[in-house]
Write a protein that holds these residues in place. Structure first.
Motif, PDB file in Angstrom:
ATOM      1  N   ALA A  56       4.175  10.048  15.224  1.00  0.00           N
ATOM      2  CA  ALA A  56       4.056   8.910  16.136  1.00  0.00           C
ATOM      3  C   ALA A  56       3.592   7.639  15.432  1.00  0.00           C
ATOM      4  O   ALA A  56       4.061   6.537  15.753  1.00  0.00           O
ATOM      5  CB  ALA A  56       3.087   9.252  17.270  1.00  0.00           C
ATOM      6  N   MET A  57       2.692   7.773  14.474  1.00  0.00           N
ATOM      7  CA  MET A  57       2.059   6.609  13.852  1.00  0.00           C
ATOM      8  C   MET A  57       2.744   6.153  12.562  1.00  0.00           C
ATOM      9  O   MET A  57       2.545   5.023  12.120  1.00  0.00           O
ATOM     10  CB  MET A  57       0.585   6.908  13.556  1.00  0.00           C
ATOM     11  N   GLY A  58       3.507   7.036  11.942  1.00  0.00           N
ATOM     12  CA  GLY A  58       4.209   6.624  10.730  1.00  0.00           C
ATOM     13  C   GLY A  58       3.295   6.511   9.527  1.00  0.00           C
ATOM     14  O   GLY A  58       2.236   7.138   9.459  1.00  0.00           O
ATOM     15  N   ALA A  59       3.705   5.662   8.577  1.00  0.00           N
ATOM     16  CA  ALA A  59       3.063   5.644   7.263  1.00  0.00           C
ATOM     17  C   ALA A  59       2.015   4.557   7.089  1.00  0.00           C
ATOM     18  O   ALA A  59       1.259   4.598   6.128  1.00  0.00           O
ATOM     19  CB  ALA A  59       4.132   5.477   6.172  1.00  0.00           C
ATOM     20  N   THR A  60       1.938   3.580   7.982  1.00  0.00           N
ATOM     21  CA  THR A  60       1.086   2.422   7.708  1.00  0.00           C
ATOM     22  C   THR A  60       0.060   2.117   8.800  1.00  0.00           C
ATOM     23  O   THR A  60      -0.612   1.094   8.731  1.00  0.00           O
ATOM     24  CB  THR A  60       1.947   1.158   7.491  1.00  0.00           C
ATOM     25  N   GLN A  61      -0.110   2.984   9.780  1.00  0.00           N
ATOM     26  CA  GLN A  61      -1.072   2.742  10.847  1.00  0.00           C
ATOM     27  C   GLN A  61      -2.436   3.306  10.454  1.00  0.00           C
ATOM     28  O   GLN A  61      -2.529   4.385   9.879  1.00  0.00           O
ATOM     29  CB  GLN A  61      -0.590   3.379  12.144  1.00  0.00           C
ATOM     30  N   PHE A  62      -3.509   2.578  10.769  1.00  0.00           N
ATOM     31  CA  PHE A  62      -4.882   2.975  10.427  1.00  0.00           C
ATOM     32  C   PHE A  62      -4.993   3.295   8.926  1.00  0.00           C
ATOM     33  O   PHE A  62      -5.445   4.370   8.532  1.00  0.00           O
ATOM     34  CB  PHE A  62      -5.331   4.170  11.275  1.00  0.00           C
TER      35      PHE A  62
END
Length: 616
Positions: free
Chosen positions: A216-222
């Protein structure tokens, strides 16, 4: 010859043969470095003789011209580090033009060239050599520093011929001192795996939670500084060698993570994939590695104790803490460090419990990979060394001589690589990190208020520790408060997410409230009776905390105090939590059900927080 070998490998006595061998190695090392040293026989501008380094004294017109007389004992190529505040207009060695070993692109750390300089390869002839340096025009006085930069092979020989003999003698002193410690408290514990469907269910939930979050968040979130990590990966993909540490934001980091992901990046780029797709797969690899690490952490718990309550509590901390879920998918060496350090700890403990006969090489491989991923995993190396010396004292070197030799050679090699990359001889400094004091993050006072205050009212009110938010300043300027909040939710601003889901803040507040059970359990553990591994884990934690505080004192920015810097020994915090919970349940049976219920509710809140982020 057999008798001589037996004398050398008998560590129970320090006899004249071993002492003489140490002296021979030391003398050989000193002779080698003296013979390979590049000698500067003279430095002058015009007719005036100078001495190096030159500090803001060159005022000889607009383009000062410096001549260095160099002497070499043989025809060879030497590597030198040169620093100039003005920059170089031309460099001539014996009439031949020189240029830097590599032309780096401009980055946000290029300003450090004036402090750390660049590397140059000098093809020296035997005897006298002349290096003519012409500086760029400058209205200011010019500073210049010049020093020989050793190759990796030089660092390796230094460790093998000098450091290892000294360590050999120091090990005798250590073993002798250990003889005063009672052996009865250091009995080995070996535990078999047992079918425990509850723990396997928790493992499955933890794995699914990471897969759902990553998808859901992929590679660059948080993320933290992911642009710098991607830049380093792309450098390896495009050029295939290790850059100078100060030439890029994350370049001082250990190379293992970036070498492997650089190879993946280059291969996928050659297959025609877009950059965004490649980064997605690199993030997926980190996530899968951390899922494997969950399995090995469960195995570590099984080896450390048969106490099921302890196992459940410790695993819930490690598996469901939101900040660790975030870390498991990051494009950063932190993601691999978290996983490799946990796996290395499992194999080190397993090797120790089985007399180093079964798991030694796997322990050595994963410990080495972890250290080559991040320097702060030095704490795992210390655990390895301490347990190896413990076994050495009780079983004798005749059973461990092969392991000792292999460990020494591998350790010397990876330490040599680390020192070789980080040393800037002209600056007389190691460069292990690019950091600074960022706007709005400066920690001005390291007083009792900063080091010992805990502002729980503000923590509960804001339920986050956003580094650039003035409302949370009282939290970010308190080391315990900031560590506590970032242990759960990192250093991120959740205002947008809360606008989408107002209940999110309530879940965070409930987690932080019930999360007080974590420091309470740690405190109970510290007050309880301990075993050998407990003491070693405490030492690991203290060493890691010292390294982080030193880093903060050198670069006093709030972001440098994040709980994520404990990644190499995160399993230790989980173990301490489990030990504390298990002790509370045994010591006070009346609160056992309440305590276990709180652990379960806290875990459920942490899982709910992740799922709410995913659903938004």
């Amino acid at each position: 010859m057999k008798a001589l070998a037996g004398s050398i490998f008998n560590w129970q006595r320090l006899d004249i043969v071993k002492f003489a061998l140490c002296c021979v190695l030391l003398l050989a090392g000193l002779f080698y470095f003296q013979h390979s040293q590049l000698e500067i026989s003279g430095a002058r501008i015009g007719q005036q003789q100078l001495s190096l380094p030159i500090d803001n004294v060159l005022r000889y017109g607009k383009q000062p011209r410096l001549q260095l007389e160099l002497k070499s004992a043989s025809e060879r190529t030497a590597q030198v580090n040169m620093i100039s505040s003005a920059g170089f207009r031309s460099l001539l060695l014996n009439g031949q033009a020189l240029s830097p070993a590599f032309a780096y692109p401009k980055t946000r750390t290029s300003h450090r060239d004036a402090v750390l300089g660049d590397l140059y390869l000098l093809p020296l002839q035997r005897g006298d050599n002349q290096l003519v340096i012409e500086f760029k025009a400058s209205s200011q006085p010019v500073s210049f520093a010049f020093a020989q930069s050793r190759f990796f092979s030089d660092w390796l020989l230094a460790l093998l011929l000098i450091i290892l003999p000294v360590s050999f003698l120091a090990a005798h002193l250590f073993i002798w001192a250990w003889g005063f410690v009672s052996a009865s408290r250091f009995n080995l514990s070996q535990w078999r795996w047992r079918a425990d469907y509850g723990l396997w269910a928790l493992l499955l939930i933890a794995v699914l939670l990471r897969i759902v979050y990553w998808s859901a968040m992929g590679a660059t979130q948080f993320q933290h500084d992911y642009h710098g990590h991607i830049e380093y990966i792309e450098f390896w993909a495009n050029h295939g060698f290790s850059p100078l540490p100060h030439k890029g934001w994350e370049y001082p980091q250990q190379p293992f993570y970036y070498v492997l992901n650089g190879a993946i990046f280059a291969a996928m780029k050659g297959m025609g994939l877009e950059k965004s797709s490649i980064l997605f797969y690199i993030s997926a690899l980190a996530m899968l590695l951390n899922c494997v690490a969950l399995y090995y952490f469960l195995g570590l718990l099984k080896r450390l104790t048969p106490d099921r309550l302890l196992q459940y509590a410790a695993f819930c901390f490690y598996a469901f803490m939101p900040s660790l879920v975030f870390a498991s998918t990051r494009i950063s060496n932190d993601s691999w460090t978290l996983a490799l350090a946990t796996m290395a700890a499992y194999f080190v403990v397993a090797a120790w419990q089985t007399g180093w006969s079964k798991f030694f090489y796997r322990a050595l491989i994963f410990t080495s990979f972890a250290f080559l991923c991040k320097i702060s995993t030095l704490v795992i190396e210390l655990l390895f060394i301490a347990l190896l010396l413990h076994s050495l004292y009780y079983s004798g070197v005749h059973k461990l001589k092969t392991q000792l030799l292999v460990f020494a050679l591998v350790g010397a090699s990876i330490l040599s690589l680390t020192l070789f990359r980080a040393w800037y001889p002209a600056a007389s400094a190691f460069h292990f990190v690019n950091s600074g004091i960022w706007g709005g993050q400066h920690i001005q006072n390291f007083d009792l208020f900063y080091l010992a205050s805990f502002h729980f009212g503000d923590i509960l009110s804001h339920a986050e520790a956003a580094i650039n938010n003035q409302d949370t300043r009282v939290i970010t300027r308190s080391f315990p408060s900031y560590q506590y909040v970032t242990m759960f939710f990192g250093e991120f601003d959740y205002s947008w997410w809360r606008n989408q889901a107002p209940l999110l803040k309530l879940v965070q507040q409930a987690s932080l409230l019930l999360g007080l059970l974590v420091p309470l359990a740690w405190l109970v553990f510290l007050c309880s009776k301990k075993r050998l591994l407990d003491y070693l884990f405490v030492v690991m934690l203290l060493v890691g905390l010292f390294l982080q505080l030193k880093f903060v004192f050198d670069y006093p920015s709030v972001s440098n105090t994040d709980f994520r810097y404990h990644a190499p020994y995160m399993f230790v915090f989980a173990w301490f939590f489990g030990r504390g919970i298990a002790y509370i349940c045994r010591r006070w049976p009346a609160v056992k059900k309440l305590t276990l219920s709180l652990v379960g509710v806290l875990s459920a809140l942490n899982i709910s927080f992740i799922l709410m982020l995913v659903a938004i």
